[in-house]
Design an enzyme around this catalytic site. Structure first.
Site, PDB file in Angstrom:
ATOM      1  N   HIS A   1      34.524  36.249  79.340  1.00 32.08           N
ATOM      2  CA  HIS A   1      35.330  35.276  80.224  1.00 32.08           C
ATOM      3  C   HIS A   1      36.524  34.444  79.960  1.00 32.08           C
ATOM      4  CE1 HIS A   1      32.978  32.021  79.878  1.00 32.08           C
ATOM      5  NE2 HIS A   1      33.575  31.098  80.003  1.00 32.08           N
TER       6      HIS A   1
HETATM    7  C1  UD1 Z   1      36.738  27.699  83.393  1.00 25.97           C
HETATM    8  C2  UD1 Z   1      36.336  27.303  81.548  1.00 25.97           C
HETATM    9  C3  UD1 Z   1      35.806  27.227  80.302  1.00 25.97           C
HETATM   10  C4  UD1 Z   1      34.212  27.740  81.181  1.00 25.97           C
HETATM   11  C5  UD1 Z   1      33.743  28.781  82.149  1.00 25.97           C
HETATM   12  C6  UD1 Z   1      33.488  28.766  83.186  1.00 25.97           C
HETATM   13  C7  UD1 Z   1      39.050  25.921  81.194  1.00 25.97           C
HETATM   14  C8  UD1 Z   1      40.077  25.714  80.469  1.00 25.97           C
HETATM   15  N1  UD1 Z   1      37.783  26.496  80.928  1.00 25.97           N
HETATM   16  O1  UD1 Z   1      36.732  29.204  82.278  1.00 25.97           O
HETATM   17  O2  UD1 Z   1      35.505  26.426  79.256  1.00 25.97           O
HETATM   18  O3  UD1 Z   1      33.294  28.908  79.933  1.00 25.97           O
HETATM   19  O4  UD1 Z   1      35.292  27.511  83.814  1.00 25.97           O
HETATM   20  O5  UD1 Z   1      33.118  29.817  83.811  1.00 25.97           O
HETATM   21  O6  UD1 Z   1      38.490  25.049  82.189  1.00 25.97           O
HETATM   22  N2  UD1 Z   1      38.625  32.436  89.658  1.00 25.97           N
HETATM   23  C9  UD1 Z   1      38.061  32.409  90.721  1.00 25.97           C
HETATM   24  N3  UD1 Z   1      36.804  31.984  91.295  1.00 25.97           N
HETATM   25  C10 UD1 Z   1      36.578  31.304  91.376  1.00 25.97           C
HETATM   26  C11 UD1 Z   1      36.472  30.478  89.737  1.00 25.97           C
HETATM   27  C12 UD1 Z   1      38.198  31.491  89.326  1.00 25.97           C
HETATM   28  O7  UD1 Z   1      39.099  33.888  90.933  1.00 25.97           O
HETATM   29  O8  UD1 Z   1      35.675  30.628  91.466  1.00 25.97           O
HETATM   30  C13 UD1 Z   1      40.081  33.322  89.029  1.00 25.97           C
HETATM   31  C14 UD1 Z   1      41.062  32.520  88.872  1.00 25.97           C
HETATM   32  O9  UD1 Z   1      42.195  33.353  89.072  1.00 25.97           O
HETATM   33  C15 UD1 Z   1      41.074  31.972  87.943  1.00 25.97           C
HETATM   34  C16 UD1 Z   1      40.813  32.456  87.375  1.00 25.97           C
HETATM   35  O10 UD1 Z   1      39.257  32.823  87.304  1.00 25.97           O
HETATM   36  O11 UD1 Z   1      42.334  31.787  87.802  1.00 25.97           O
HETATM   37  C17 UD1 Z   1      40.459  31.700  85.602  1.00 25.97           C
HETATM   38  O12 UD1 Z   1      39.153  30.539  86.248  1.00 25.97           O
HETATM   39  P1  UD1 Z   1      39.705  29.174  85.402  1.00 25.97           P
HETATM   40  O13 UD1 Z   1      39.099  27.990  86.048  1.00 25.97           O
HETATM   41  O14 UD1 Z   1      41.088  28.466  85.436  1.00 25.97           O
HETATM   42  O15 UD1 Z   1      39.229  28.851  83.597  1.00 25.97           O
HETATM   43  P2  UD1 Z   1      37.846  30.199  83.623  1.00 25.97           P
HETATM   44  O16 UD1 Z   1      38.203  30.907  83.257  1.00 25.97           O
HETATM   45  O17 UD1 Z   1      36.918  29.897  84.540  1.00 25.97           O
END
Ligand code: UD1
Length: 353
Positions: free
Chosen positions: A203
């Site tokens: 991820h």
């Molecule tokens: C974040 C953390 C990472 C942690 C991870 C755990 C940062 C920079 N990164 O990464 O350190 O290991 O969480 O999972 O903060 N999305 C959804 N639904 C959700 C959450 C996310 O669809 O409930 C999608 C969204 O399109 C979003 C993408 O996933 O843009 C990435 O989510 P984001 O919160 O930016 O970072 P993570 O990859 O989850």
């Protein structure tokens, strides 16, 4: 004396860190939780609070997805207004996510003392958003609770002047608390047997946002799945990027709850991952790990071959998957504390207030 503490969380690994902390944060401490809303899908968010028995957040700020700057900026604005209203004695921030960074900047500007839990970790790779976040969190905090001695040394080497305490790792606390519940029915649900499969999770932004890199990782996993079942746990970020891609023999499974996740990890032959937390959980559960990154914040897990940094080098991954050379004498959970980090942290904060 009664003190008011606010925990700021926003995503999956932080809900797990909150799990042991909630048990330690008892009366006469007044404890409030701010959830930034960085993670919002039911199985990434609400389901965690429910399974872990964590009371709902006192404030849910609904930040959601966006670019790093946007997500952090929205977080700061919304957290600031709660902090002004609540005026806590301490703010607790956890780990290294954009929610951590937003919490740290909002609190520091208001001169509210910050304690950073999981301080001092370093990958020495400033291309990772998490490395930027954790370094800033450490600089702005007055008290730094380190999960390992390596983390303490990192901070001392940088000339850090804050209070540095080796509290042990709250994720180890969480694992110890979960232990008696680690044998859910998830193997039956997925119709797999213990030791018959590899578990894979990908991820990290640097692996997922780069399409060529993601394709290469998935192609290697597909090749491995010709010999052994691969359970591929999908993160929403990864699933979105893989839409329309033929995953062939990979078994894609939606994000799981904490206890199911630990059960699946404990029973896997090996895990292939780019997660920080899972490398360590694998180590503690004695499941060998192949890390799809060039570096790790948890170098202790490399001892005795329990974790191998393979990057996206196909041959390195295949070699790491094929070996069964692990040194039990070099396996030491004690490096991560004694499972009571949360109590040590709260004791300390009460004493110095
Ligand atoms: C974040 C953390 C990472 C942690 C991870 C755990 C940062 C920079 N990164 O990464 O350190 O290991 O969480 O999972 O903060 N999305 C959804 N639904 C959700 C959450 C996310 O669809 O409930 C999608 C969204 O399109 C979003 C993408 O996933 O843009 C990435 O989510 P984001 O919160 O930016 O970072 P993570 O990859 O989850």
């Amino acid at each position: 004396m009664s003190i008011k503490i606010i925990s700021i969380v926003g995503n999956r690994p932080q809900f797990i860190k909150l799990y042991p902390m909630i048990r330690a944060l008892k009366e006469p401490i007044r404890h409030l939780v701010i959830h930034t809303g960085q993670h919002y899908d039911n199985n990434m968010d609400k389901a965690f609070f429910e399974t872990l028995g964590i009371p709902g957040a006192d404030y849910n700020l609904g930040v959601g997805s966006g670019s790093h700057g946007w997500q952090t900026g929205e977080g700061i604005k919304r957290i600031e207004s709660v902090l002004i209203k609540e005026n806590p004695d301490w703010v607790l921030v956890y780990g290294d996510t954009n929610s951590t960074l937003a919490g740290v900047l909002a609190s520091a500007k208001l001169h509210i003392p910050i304690a950073h839990i999981e301080a001092g970790l370093r990958s020495h790779d400033m291309n990772m958003p998490e490395e930027i976040n954790r370094r800033i969190a450490d600089i702005c905090s007055s008290t730094l609770f380190c999960p390992t001695e390596t983390a303490v040394k990192n901070l001392k080497r940088e000339g850090c002047e804050a209070n540095i305490i080796n509290s042990g790792d709250v994720m180890y606390d969480a694992l110890m608390l979960a232990r008696e519940r680690v044998e859910t029915g998830i193997l039956d649900t997925l119709e797999i047997r213990s030791d018959s499969y590899y578990l894979a999770t990908i991820h990290r932004a640097e692996n997922v946002d780069d399409k060529t890199r993601l394709k290469r990782i998935v192609d290697i996993l597909i090749k491995l799945s010709e010999k052994r079942t691969i359970i591929f746990l999908a993160h929403p970020r990864t699933e979105k990027e893989l839409k329309g891609y033929d995953l062939k023999g990979l078994r894609l499974v939606p994000p799981l709850g904490y206890f199911d996740m630990l059960t699946l990890l404990q029973n896997a032959k090996k895990i292939l991952t780019d997660s920080g937390g899972l490398q360590k959980e694998a180590y503690l559960l004695k499941t060998p790990c192949v890390t799809i990154r060039e570096n790790t914040e948890w170098p202790e897990t490399l001892n005795g071959g329990w974790n191998v940094l393979a990057g996206i080098d196909e041959q390195k991954i295949i070699n790491a998957i094929s070996t069964s050379d692990y040194d039990l004498a070099l396996h030491s959970p004690k490096l991560f504390g004694d499972g009571k980090a949360a109590y040590k942290i709260i004791d300390y904060l009460r004493r110095i207030k």
